[in-house]
Design a protein around this motif. Structure first.
Motif, PDB file in Angstrom:
ATOM      1  N   VAL A  60      -5.408  15.124  -1.130  1.00 43.56           N
ATOM      2  CA  VAL A  60      -6.734  15.349  -0.543  1.00 43.56           C
ATOM      3  C   VAL A  60      -7.811  15.527  -1.602  1.00 43.56           C
ATOM      4  N   ARG A  61      -7.423  15.808  -2.844  1.00 44.56           N
ATOM      5  CA  ARG A  61      -8.408  15.993  -3.911  1.00 44.56           C
ATOM      6  C   ARG A  61      -8.566  14.759  -4.797  1.00 44.56           C
ATOM      7  N   LEU A  62      -7.856  13.675  -4.489  1.00 43.19           N
ATOM      8  CA  LEU A  62      -7.995  12.456  -5.285  1.00 43.19           C
ATOM      9  C   LEU A  62      -9.388  11.856  -5.090  1.00 43.19           C
ATOM     10  N   ARG A  63      -9.999  11.458  -6.200  1.00 43.36           N
ATOM     11  CA  ARG A  63     -11.311  10.817  -6.116  1.00 43.36           C
ATOM     12  C   ARG A  63     -11.196   9.414  -6.690  1.00 43.36           C
ATOM     13  N   ASN A  64     -11.164   8.444  -5.817  1.00 40.99           N
ATOM     14  CA  ASN A  64     -11.079   7.044  -6.199  1.00 40.99           C
ATOM     15  C   ASN A  64     -12.501   6.501  -6.347  1.00 40.99           C
ATOM     16  N   GLN A  65     -12.880   6.174  -7.579  1.00 42.24           N
ATOM     17  CA  GLN A  65     -14.242   5.722  -7.839  1.00 42.24           C
ATOM     18  C   GLN A  65     -14.537   4.376  -7.189  1.00 42.24           C
ATOM     19  N   LEU A  66     -13.503   3.701  -6.715  1.00 41.01           N
ATOM     20  CA  LEU A  66     -13.709   2.432  -6.014  1.00 41.01           C
ATOM     21  C   LEU A  66     -14.231   2.662  -4.595  1.00 41.01           C
ATOM     22  N   ALA A  67     -13.954   3.839  -4.061  1.00 41.35           N
ATOM     23  CA  ALA A  67     -14.426   4.197  -2.717  1.00 41.35           C
ATOM     24  C   ALA A  67     -15.360   5.389  -2.862  1.00 41.35           C
ATOM     25  N   VAL A  68     -16.562   5.127  -3.310  1.00 42.82           N
ATOM     26  CA  VAL A  68     -17.528   6.173  -3.627  1.00 42.82           C
ATOM     27  C   VAL A  68     -17.816   7.019  -2.386  1.00 42.82           C
ATOM     28  N   GLY A  69     -17.853   8.339  -2.607  1.00 45.80           N
ATOM     29  CA  GLY A  69     -18.185   9.240  -1.515  1.00 45.80           C
ATOM     30  C   GLY A  69     -16.984   9.712  -0.724  1.00 45.80           C
ATOM     31  N   THR A  70     -15.790   9.231  -1.075  1.00 42.10           N
ATOM     32  CA  THR A  70     -14.584   9.667  -0.364  1.00 42.10           C
ATOM     33  C   THR A  70     -13.798  10.635  -1.230  1.00 42.10           C
ATOM     34  N   GLU A  71     -12.940  11.407  -0.595  1.00 45.77           N
ATOM     35  CA  GLU A  71     -12.005  12.284  -1.280  1.00 45.77           C
ATOM     36  C   GLU A  71     -10.682  12.179  -0.546  1.00 45.77           C
ATOM     37  N   GLY A  72      -9.630  11.881  -1.282  1.00 44.09           N
ATOM     38  CA  GLY A  72      -8.334  11.657  -0.654  1.00 44.09           C
ATOM     39  C   GLY A  72      -7.856  10.239  -0.877  1.00 44.09           C
ATOM     40  N   GLY A  73      -6.881   9.817  -0.099  1.00 48.32           N
ATOM     41  CA  GLY A  73      -6.219   8.535  -0.322  1.00 48.32           C
ATOM     42  C   GLY A  73      -6.941   7.348   0.269  1.00 48.32           C
TER      43      GLY A  73
ATOM     44  N   THR B 244      -9.412   3.694  -0.450  1.00 45.23           N
ATOM     45  CA  THR B 244      -9.824   2.656  -1.380  1.00 45.23           C
ATOM     46  C   THR B 244     -10.568   1.581  -0.591  1.00 45.23           C
ATOM     47  N   ARG B 245     -10.817   0.446  -1.244  1.00 49.73           N
ATOM     48  CA  ARG B 245     -11.462  -0.680  -0.555  1.00 49.73           C
ATOM     49  C   ARG B 245     -10.485  -1.840  -0.478  1.00 49.73           C
ATOM     50  N   ASP B 246     -10.500  -2.517   0.630  1.00 50.33           N
ATOM     51  CA  ASP B 246      -9.604  -3.647   0.883  1.00 50.33           C
ATOM     52  C   ASP B 246     -10.382  -4.950   0.723  1.00 50.33           C
ATOM     53  N   PHE B 247     -10.156  -5.634  -0.426  1.00 54.47           N
ATOM     54  CA  PHE B 247     -10.896  -6.859  -0.704  1.00 54.47           C
ATOM     55  C   PHE B 247     -10.240  -8.102  -0.105  1.00 54.47           C
ATOM     56  N   THR B 248      -9.204  -7.902   0.719  1.00 55.08           N
ATOM     57  CA  THR B 248      -8.734  -9.043   1.512  1.00 55.08           C
ATOM     58  C   THR B 248      -9.662  -9.271   2.702  1.00 55.08           C
ATOM     59  N   GLN B 249     -10.529  -8.279   2.967  1.00 59.25           N
ATOM     60  CA  GLN B 249     -11.501  -8.395   4.052  1.00 59.25           C
ATOM     61  C   GLN B 249     -12.901  -8.567   3.465  1.00 59.25           C
ATOM     62  N   ASP B 250     -13.765  -9.248   4.190  1.00 58.73           N
ATOM     63  CA  ASP B 250     -15.140  -9.458   3.755  1.00 58.73           C
ATOM     64  C   ASP B 250     -15.828  -8.118   3.519  1.00 58.73           C
ATOM     65  N   GLY B 251     -16.481  -8.020   2.379  1.00 51.51           N
ATOM     66  CA  GLY B 251     -17.226  -6.809   2.058  1.00 51.51           C
ATOM     67  C   GLY B 251     -16.388  -5.684   1.503  1.00 51.51           C
ATOM     68  N   GLY B 252     -15.076  -5.806   1.555  1.00 51.40           N
ATOM     69  CA  GLY B 252     -14.213  -4.766   1.012  1.00 51.40           C
ATOM     70  C   GLY B 252     -14.402  -3.417   1.675  1.00 51.40           C
ATOM     71  N   PRO B 253     -14.109  -3.301   2.975  1.00 49.20           N
ATOM     72  CA  PRO B 253     -14.316  -2.023   3.660  1.00 49.20           C
ATOM     73  C   PRO B 253     -13.386  -0.928   3.125  1.00 49.20           C
ATOM     74  N   VAL B 254     -13.801   0.323   3.337  1.00 46.22           N
ATOM     75  CA  VAL B 254     -12.990   1.475   2.921  1.00 46.22           C
ATOM     76  C   VAL B 254     -11.880   1.698   3.940  1.00 46.22           C
ATOM     77  N   VAL B 255     -10.639   1.744   3.438  1.00 48.57           N
ATOM     78  CA  VAL B 255      -9.468   1.995   4.281  1.00 48.57           C
ATOM     79  C   VAL B 255      -8.544   2.928   3.507  1.00 48.57           C
ATOM     80  N   THR B 256      -7.442   3.352   4.118  1.00 48.92           N
ATOM     81  CA  THR B 256      -6.488   4.159   3.380  1.00 48.92           C
ATOM     82  C   THR B 256      -5.793   3.297   2.325  1.00 48.92           C
ATOM     83  N   ILE B 257      -5.321   3.938   1.290  1.00 46.28           N
ATOM     84  CA  ILE B 257      -4.632   3.209   0.218  1.00 46.28           C
ATOM     85  C   ILE B 257      -3.404   2.495   0.755  1.00 46.28           C
ATOM     86  N   PHE B 258      -2.694   3.129   1.678  1.00 45.93           N
ATOM     87  CA  PHE B 258      -1.514   2.453   2.237  1.00 45.93           C
ATOM     88  C   PHE B 258      -1.904   1.215   3.035  1.00 45.93           C
ATOM     89  N   GLU B 259      -2.979   1.305   3.821  1.00 49.66           N
ATOM     90  CA  GLU B 259      -3.430   0.137   4.594  1.00 49.66           C
ATOM     91  C   GLU B 259      -3.852  -1.001   3.668  1.00 49.66           C
TER      92      GLU B 259
END
Length: 938
Positions: A770-783, A785-800
């Motif tokens: 819950v304290r992980l800060r992924n700089q690829l998903a600005v403004g989030t805290e926790g697991g 990231t962004r999924d670049f298989t989708q247009d625009g690279g939406p923020v999703v969970t790292i597992f997704e």
């Protein structure tokens, strides 16, 4: 035993009429070979090479290189170290046994003999990581927690019982016995190992590796031991030597003795700070000098235990009279004690305070300068003198709460700026030696940071309390670090006695717990008549095992939890542990402080970190008079007297007399039979892992990495606690969805640690802290990231995102800063990484164990060249990465660098494959595949 004896070192040592075969270090003589002046730890490695010389893995040239060690040279010579034994705890032990069970199946599938997959070195597993503080504060807490533990972990325990019967030389210490490192210290460690072959008894130094980074605790006994990943431990179990570079050795000279009021915890926090500042990652640290004799064995063990917190491989004390007295106290036989003394003196392993071995680097500490200390709020190396704790807490708090709407009266901005959370203060000249009052200045309450009043809470028993930022909501005497030390444990009990006698009690919002490292602790509490006082303050026994220190804190008091979440309070845990990384202790507790057991009791009485224990009253007595810490703090003489009268050798002898048998509940567990494990397809605890699925007999050539995407872009000091799943399973997490889909109710989720035998749960929790800060998903805290298989690279969970990338056959990379992977030696930090589809990590620097574990799972660790990092190169994490130059490994060579192309940016990265053996692991896709193929080839 050695099949080659190039130096004629095999000889006989007679101990009280009994002959032992030994390999004499003094047989190594000649130009450039100065064995006598080698550091103690390197003498043990040298004996290891002499005894295991076989002309292939270990050669005469290897032995000469170590005997002629150049203290000033950078490590560049690889040797093969063969530990005498392997120690496991259940969180890491279960997946190790799962992997061995899967290897047996894979061996059989490839046409080999499954029985070849069997421990070739003694393996001892202690079940200590599964108990959770579900209930506390009552005489029945221990029994209730054990009942819940068995209910949660039945499948795991049955699986370990199967392993105990299916594998040779594999022993299990059942639940409710103690913490692995304390059991290792008090019972399992031999100091000098013996083995009989064909009627000949050999004697040699006891050495071990363990699947917990705090394995160096037994360095305090003079045992060379360190933590490794589960995968590396599995290789050692299967007889594979551990490849390592001859390390640099830091000599740490001790003089003087601890002053009144300072404890072993204060000493170890001081040493941790000093060694982190000096830089000892990957090095051996060795203590020597006249002050060594003044350090009790329990204090030595405390210092060794904290080795991973300052980054060294080991932190060892040589054998001396203190060692022998401890062996006698803890019930080792007179024959064993005599052997240890005779062997150490014969081999030049006995400590001489007047002799200074040759060292690569030197440090010195006058023990008399150590002052009462704590560490926090989120790193063990961030030591704070207790006299500065209130000021430092206020400074750190500003980084954990929202900016105040208006600056409250009395809140000093300079306080916040002088002690930022990442740079807590060191000892100053004005530090006091023990808790004594000084001039007191009133300060405003920290509630002013949020411009509102403290939160009133009413508890079921009708008591009331007000909680605020800085309220202590967990106070835990836990962890192997301190519960192995009778002096600090009895100091805590005596402080509790003095507090109760003055009419003090714990604050009602504090969850208190006592989780000793072995049953001996409660034995000497009972013998000293002190148990009742700890109970009176709520420090009732909750279990024998690792609890709060590894995140098994259990729920907060419900009313407290509600207030914390409703008002976003930055509350505090205090614990006598060794780890306080963000998100580790409890998901609702943002600030965590390490300290000695008596200080844990003190803060439970105070109920807040916003207190100066030198000057502010800790409470009021029955007459309404203020009580200060100095009024109830036991003197060193009082503690020593109780230690002397309450601790006897028979406690250890009876406590460990039948340590592997367990209680009736353990003995009655139904146990699966057979050499091949019968996997239960419905199990959510133990599942067949995918590492050997369709594995060919010979490895495929390694290839360069093309078209990779960044899964996470991370900053400095990202620990294995951030990476590896640990603690409770959040109800809105991918792991929770998996369990729910498999019919598990939220109340039965248990912890990630308990489900380490199920890779499906673990990959869903990797990078989910819950304290992980992924700089690829600005403004989030926790697991996230962004999924670049989708247009625009939406923020999703790292597992997704991982699932989408795996479906698209897109390789992944991780970008990281300094000290990537510091923390516990968690194999799942590497296993989860590879199963998410990560092929390479690019970091500024690595902690030793995690870098090794990444290679052990076939993930390539790369490092920016000095002076470069993601920011200087302009990397955002949105680029497509190509990594070129890896294929040189197919030619049997290790590339020093590879070329990395990230969008329009191109740079060189250092290849952190440090030894030929690591190159072999990477070519095979991991250490387990390498070992399996080698055994198959034989």
């Amino acid at each position: 035993m050695a099949s080659v004896n190039s130096f004629g070192s095999r000889g006989t040592l007679d101990v009280n009429g009994k002959p032992y075969e030994i390999f004499r270090l003094n047989a190594l003589a000649g130009p450039g070979l100065n064995v006598a002046s080698l550091p103690y730890s390197l003498k043990i490695l040298l004996e290891n090479l002499l005894r295991t010389e076989n002309g292939t893995d270990i050669t005469g040239d290897d032995i000469r290189a170590l005997a002629a060690w150049d203290a000033n040279a950078e490590p560049n010579r690889e040797i093969a170290f063969t530990p005498a034994r392997v120690v496991l705890q259940d969180f890491t032990g279960v997946p190790a046994v799962v992997d061995l069970a899967a290897m047996r199946e894979a061996m059989q599938a490839l046409g080999g003999d499954a029985a070849r997959i069997n421990p070739l070195a003694p393996v001892e597993l202690v079940i200590d990581h599964s108990v959770i503080v579900d209930t506390f504060g009552s005489k029945s807490s221990f029994e209730q927690n054990v009942d819940i533990e068995y209910g949660r972990n039945l499948e795991r325990y049955q699986f370990l019982r199967w392993g105990q019967s299916a594998f040779h030389d594999f022993k299990v210490v059942p639940p409710g016995t103690g913490i692995v490192h304390q059991v290792n210290l008090e019972h399992l460690s031999r100091v000098v190992f013996t083995q009989e072959n064909d009627g000949v008894v050999s004697a040699y130094p006891d050495t071990c590796v363990g699947t917990d980074s705090h394995t160096p605790m037994v360095n305090g006994l003079g045992v060379v031991a360190w933590g490794v990943g589960g995968i590396e431990a599995e290789a050692a179990m299967l007889g594979q030597p551990i490849s390592m570079l001859i390390p640099r050795v830091v000599g740490f000279k001790l003089t003087g003795s601890l002053p009144e009021g300072s404890t072993a915890t204060d000493l170890v926090l001081t040493i941790t700070e000093r060694l982190r500042q000096h830089g000892v990652v990957g090095k051996f640290v060795e203590f020597y000098g006249p002050g060594v004799a003044a350090v009790p064995l329990a204090n030595r063990a405390t210092i060794g235990n904290m080795s991973p917190e300052y980054g060294s491989t080991i932190a060892i004390f040589p054998i001396d009279d203190v060692t022998l007295r401890y062996l006698e106290l803890t019930g080792r036989s007179p024959e064993q004690v005599a052997l240890v003394q005779a062997y150490a003196k014969e081999q030049g392993l006995w400590h001489d305070p007047q002799v200074e071995p040759r060292y690569s680097e030197r440090l010195e500490l006058d023990l008399s300068t150590v002052v009462p200390s704590i560490a926090g709020p989120k790193r063990p190396q961030d030591r704070i003198s207790l006299s500065e704790s209130k000021k430092a807490f206020r400074g750190a708090l500003a980084t954990f709460v929202d900016e105040p709407k208006q600056k409250p009266q009395g809140y000093d901005k300079e306080v916040a700026e002088s002690f930022p959370a990442s740079d807590t203060p060191s000892r100053s000249e004005s530090d006091s030696r023990s808790p004594q009052p000084t001039d007191h200045v009133d300060e405003a309450p920290v509630s002013g940071l949020r411009a509102r009043d403290p939160i009133s809470v009413t508890f079921p028993d009708g008591s009331h309390g007000q909680i605020d930022h800085g309220s202590v909501v967990i106070a835990a005497i836990t962890s192997c670090t301190n519960t192995s030390n009778p002096t600090v444990m009895l100091a805590a009990a005596l402080l509790a006695k003095n507090a109760v006698n003055r009419g003090l009690s714990r604050r009602p919002w504090v969850k208190t717990s006592l989780a000793p490292g072995s049953r001996v602790v409660t034995d000497y509490y009972d013998r000293a008549g002190l148990t009742q006082y700890l109970d009176a303050l709520g420090f009732n026994l909750v279990g024998y095992g690792c609890t709060t220190c590894i995140g098994n804190s259990g729920p907060l008091i419900p009313e407290v939890s509600a207030a914390v979440n409703e008002h976003d309070l930055s509350v505090v845990s205090v614990l006598s542990g060794n780890r306080n990384f963000e998100g580790r202790i409890h998901a609702e507790v943002k600030m965590n402080y390490l300290m000695s057991p008596p200080l844990v009791v003190a803060y439970a009485l105070a109920g807040t970190m916003d207190i100066d224990l030198f000057n502010d009253p800790i409470g009021t007595d029955g007459d309404g008079e203020n009580v200060y810490l100095k009024d109830i703090w036991p003197s060193a003489a009082d503690v020593a007297a109780v230690v002397e009268s309450s601790i006897v050798s028979d406690m250890y002898k009876s406590g460990y007399a039948d340590v592997f048998a367990g209680d009736e509940r353990w003995r009655q567990l139904p146990t699966p039979k057979g050499d091949i494990f019968d996997w239960d397809a419905t199990s959510t605890y133990v599942r067949k892992p995918p590492y050997f699925h369709d594995m060919p007999r010979n490895p495929e050539p390694v290839s360069d990495i093309a078209g990779a995407r960044v899964l996470a872009k991370l900053g400095d000091s990202v620990t294995t606690d951030h990476i590896s799943p640990a603690g409770s399973i959040a109800r809105n997490s991918p792991a929770a969805k998996y369990l729910t889909d498999h019919g598990v109710a939220p109340a039965d989720f248990n912890s990630y640690g308990s489900r380490r035998g199920n890779h499906e749960v673990m990959i869903r929790g990797t990078f989910a802290n819950v304290r992980l800060r992924n700089q690829l998903a600005v403004g989030t805290e926790g697991g996230y990231t962004r999924d670049f298989t989708q247009d625009g690279g939406p923020v999703v969970t790292i597992f997704e995102a991982s699932s989408a990338y795996l479906a698209a056959a897109t390789p992944l990379v991780i970008l990281a800063g300094k000290e990537y992977g510091s923390g516990s030696s968690r194999d799942w930090a590497a296993k989860g990484t590879v199963l998410l589809g990560v092929r390479a990590v690019i970091a500024e620097s690595y902690e030793r164990i995690h870098r090794s574990n990444l290679l052990g799972m076939g993930v390539l660790p790369l490092q920016y060249v000095p002076g470069e990092h993601a920011q200087s190169l302009g990397l955002t994490g949105e680029e497509v990465f190509d990594i070129v130059g890896i294929t040189i490994l197919n030619e049997g060579r290790i590339p020093s660098t590879v070329k990395v192309r990230a969008g329009d940016v191109e740079f060189d990265a250092l290849v952190r494959i440090d030894t030929p053996s690591e190159a072999s692991y990477y070519r095979h896709g991991g250490i387990m595949q390498y070992v399996l193929r080698n055994l198959l080839a034989r």
